[in-house]
Scaffold this motif. Structure first.
Motif, PDB file in Angstrom:
ATOM      1  N   ARG A 130       0.831  -1.207   0.000  1.00 15.22           N
ATOM      2  CA  ARG A 130       0.000   0.000   0.000  1.00 15.22           C
ATOM      3  C   ARG A 130       0.865   1.255   0.000  1.00 15.22           C
ATOM      4  O   ARG A 130       0.558   2.239  -0.686  1.00 15.22           O
ATOM      5  CB  ARG A 130      -0.928   0.003   1.207  1.00 15.22           C
ATOM      6  CG  ARG A 130      -1.872   1.202   1.185  1.00 15.22           C
ATOM      7  CD  ARG A 130      -2.833   1.206   2.344  1.00 15.22           C
ATOM      8  NE  ARG A 130      -2.158   1.470   3.618  1.00 15.22           N
ATOM      9  CZ  ARG A 130      -2.811   1.811   4.739  1.00 15.22           C
ATOM     10  NH1 ARG A 130      -4.132   1.879   4.736  1.00 15.22           N
ATOM     11  NH2 ARG A 130      -2.145   1.997   5.852  1.00 15.22           N
ATOM     12  N   CYS A 160      -5.614  -1.033  -0.087  1.00 16.35           N
ATOM     13  CA  CYS A 160      -6.370  -0.421   1.006  1.00 16.35           C
ATOM     14  C   CYS A 160      -7.539  -1.303   1.430  1.00 16.35           C
ATOM     15  O   CYS A 160      -7.840  -1.457   2.632  1.00 16.35           O
ATOM     16  CB  CYS A 160      -6.886   0.956   0.578  1.00 16.35           C
ATOM     17  SG  CYS A 160      -5.590   2.195   0.383  1.00 16.35           S
ATOM     18  N   ASP A 206      -9.251  -0.505   4.926  1.00 14.69           N
ATOM     19  CA  ASP A 206      -9.546   0.921   4.803  1.00 14.69           C
ATOM     20  C   ASP A 206     -10.523   1.109   3.643  1.00 14.69           C
ATOM     21  O   ASP A 206     -10.148   1.431   2.517  1.00 14.69           O
ATOM     22  CB  ASP A 206      -8.256   1.706   4.560  1.00 14.69           C
ATOM     23  CG  ASP A 206      -8.442   3.200   4.763  1.00 14.69           C
ATOM     24  OD1 ASP A 206      -9.592   3.670   4.655  1.00 14.69           O
ATOM     25  OD2 ASP A 206      -7.444   3.900   5.011  1.00 14.69           O
TER      26      ASP A 206
END
Length: 532
Positions: A467, A491, A496
């Motif tokens: 990431r 992500c 996330d």
């Protein structure tokens, strides 16, 4: 050339245009007083005279057009080619400084060879300022600008046609005939060194302003004296043919011979080829200070010359074969651009069909011929060989070639990228990560390095690092849809969701047809579809 190819205004272009403007007013002072190649040629001539050798100039009608052709090739043809291909001229940018000056310079060997050939050897073979007359592309521009210059060497009524000015001229201009016919030196070969002015015993020559050479008519009704060409038309054709063959052979040979060096060597080889024919044909022949043939009999110097030319001819033929395989190999390599782009995907396994295999095998054959039989290594040959072998599934041989390519080009990011891809193919991911990271470090402007590094880190389970790689990548390449997509995937895997959705939305803003981004964004929105 950077302006013609890429629209870049650099100091070289500014210097060239500035020198051309000065030449249009004051004549070729820059050539005569500021050119390092001319300084070396004058030094060579001086040294030859010190040991009793007077360089005899070649006076060729056809080879005098080589500088014009070279200028067109360097500065005009890239623009014409771009427009003919339907591509617009690039936006003009400036690059007045550089952080890596030596990257644009030839190596020590090629630089030294260029000095020896263009500054010294060409004077012995083609005469004083032989490179300026028969090779220099910049001289073509300055010669045209000189026709406009009002400042010229002129003559008064004290000239008695003693021809001492012509004897003193190191530019092979027949000064006494020029001033007799035009009351000035009209020949654009004059480089304003003023040796002719200093040599005149009657102070009849001077540097002064007046009408330019362009449009100047002779002072007398009879036809002015022309240049005393010392080759026949048949010999002109032979010279031109040999020059073209030599240039095609030498330009880019082993990926090392630059344009100007190829021009200088081609001029030398063309004249040596003509001299070889004359050695067979003529009853008497001299080459500079050496007599090669006397009354139909070849002298000792002639036999030595013949032996040297047999060796030179053999090297010429060998170089032509090497260059043939280099050109064919380069052609195949260009045709495999799409295959190579696909093979950089970590999920790629093999070529699709026999046609692709045959193409790559042809490229392998041409490249390996050069590696096996070439007298020197081409810096890109091992790189091409590594790619061809990897595409054919010969991973161990591809690794060996990639490592050899790294030894030759340690600073080439594309070589590290290929090295990493080969390492992935043979199951050495940790080393591949280091190779991909080095590729990114060397060329962060190339998106593929980020994609390969981040994808591999994700594949081996180091998603946080993946990431971070993609985060840095999208900051540097905000318009690259694939980087935004991979950032979104990383992500999403970490959890996330909001940042992942934003990344997928940005991907679709750049490329609305990105199917995987659509699917993953829909999955995140509905909290149901798994992320690929």
């Amino acid at each position: 050339m950077e302006f013609s190819k890429h629209g870049v205004v650099n100091l070289g272009l500014i210097l060239l245009l500035g020198a051309a403007l000065i030449t249009a007013v004051f004549g070729r002072f820059f050539c005569g007083w500021g050119c390092h190649i001319i300084a070396m040629q004058d030094l060579c001539r001086w040294l030859m005279l010190r040991i009793g050798i007077t360089p005899k100039p070649l006076r060729s009608r056809l080879l005098r057009w080589v500088p014009v052709a070279a200028f067109v090739y360097m500065f005009v043809w890239p623009i014409v080619y771009r427009l003919g291909a339907g591509r617009i001229f690039p936006q003009v940018t400036t690059a007045l400084t550089t952080s890596n000056l030596w990257a644009s310079m030839p190596g020590l060997v090629i630089g030294g060879l260029t000095i020896v050939v263009c500054g010294f050897a060409i004077v012995y073979v083609l005469g004083a300022k032989g490179f300026c007359t028969y090779a220099c592309p910049y001289g073509a521009l300055f010669g045209a600008a000189d026709r406009l210059a009002p400042l010229r060497v002129r003559v008064n009524d004290d000239c008695n046609q003693c021809a001492r000015c012509t004897a003193a001229c190191t530019s092979n201009v027949r000064v006494h005939e020029q001033v007799r016919d035009f009351a000035m030196v009209r020949d654009s070969g004059c480089m304003k060194c003023l040796d002719c002015v200093a040599a005149c015993p009657n102070d009849a020559l001077y540097l002064g302003f007046g009408r330019p050479a362009l449009g100047a008519s002779p002072r007398v009704e009879e036809k002015p004296a022309g240049r005393p060409w010392n080759v026949s038309w048949l010999e002109e054709i032979l010279l031109a043919s040999a020059f073209v063959l030599a240039f095609v052979t030498l330009r880019g040979l082993y990926g090392r011979v630059p344009f100007l060096l190829a021009l200088g060597l081609s001029g030398i080889l063309a004249f040596l080829s003509l001299t070889s024919i004359r050695l067979v044909r003529d009853r008497n022949l001299r080459f500079s200070a050496a007599r090669l043939k006397r009354d139909g009999c070849v002298t000792s110097a002639g036999w030595i010359f013949a032996f040297v030319m047999v060796v030179v001819g053999g090297l010429w033929v060998h170089s032509a074969l090497v260059r043939y395989h280099e050109i064919r190999g380069d052609s195949v390599f260009a045709k495999t651009a799409g295959l190579r782009a696909e093979a950089l995907d970590l999920g790629w396994r093999s070529l699709r069909d026999q046609e692709e295999t045959n193409l790559v095998e042809r490229g392998t054959g041409h490249t390996e011929w050069g590696l096996q039989w070439g007298l020197a290594s081409n810096p890109t040959s091992h790189f091409r060989a590594a790619w061809f072998r990897f595409l054919l599934g010969q991973t161990e041989r591809a690794l060996a070639s990639a490592e050899q390519a790294l030894e030759v080009q340690p600073g080439a990011s594309e070589v590290h990228l290929l090295h990493g891809r080969v390492l992935v193919g043979i199951g050495r991911p940790k080393e591949a990560v280091m190779a991909f990271a080095r590729s990114v470090e060397l060329d962060p402007a190339a998106p593929q390095g980020f994609i390969s590094l981040g994808s591999l880190l994700g594949a081996i389970g180091d998603v946080p690092r993946a990431r971070e790689v993609f985060r840095r990548a999208v900051l540097r390449h905000p318009d690259n849809a694939d980087l935004h997509y991979n950032f979104g995937v990383a992500c999403a895997i970490i959890g996330d969701v909001e940042l992942a959705a934003a990344a997928f939305e940005q991907t679709l803003a750049i490329n609305p047809e990105h199917e995987k981004a659509k699917e993953n964004l829909a999955g995140l929105t509905a909290f149901r579809a798994p992320v690929e």
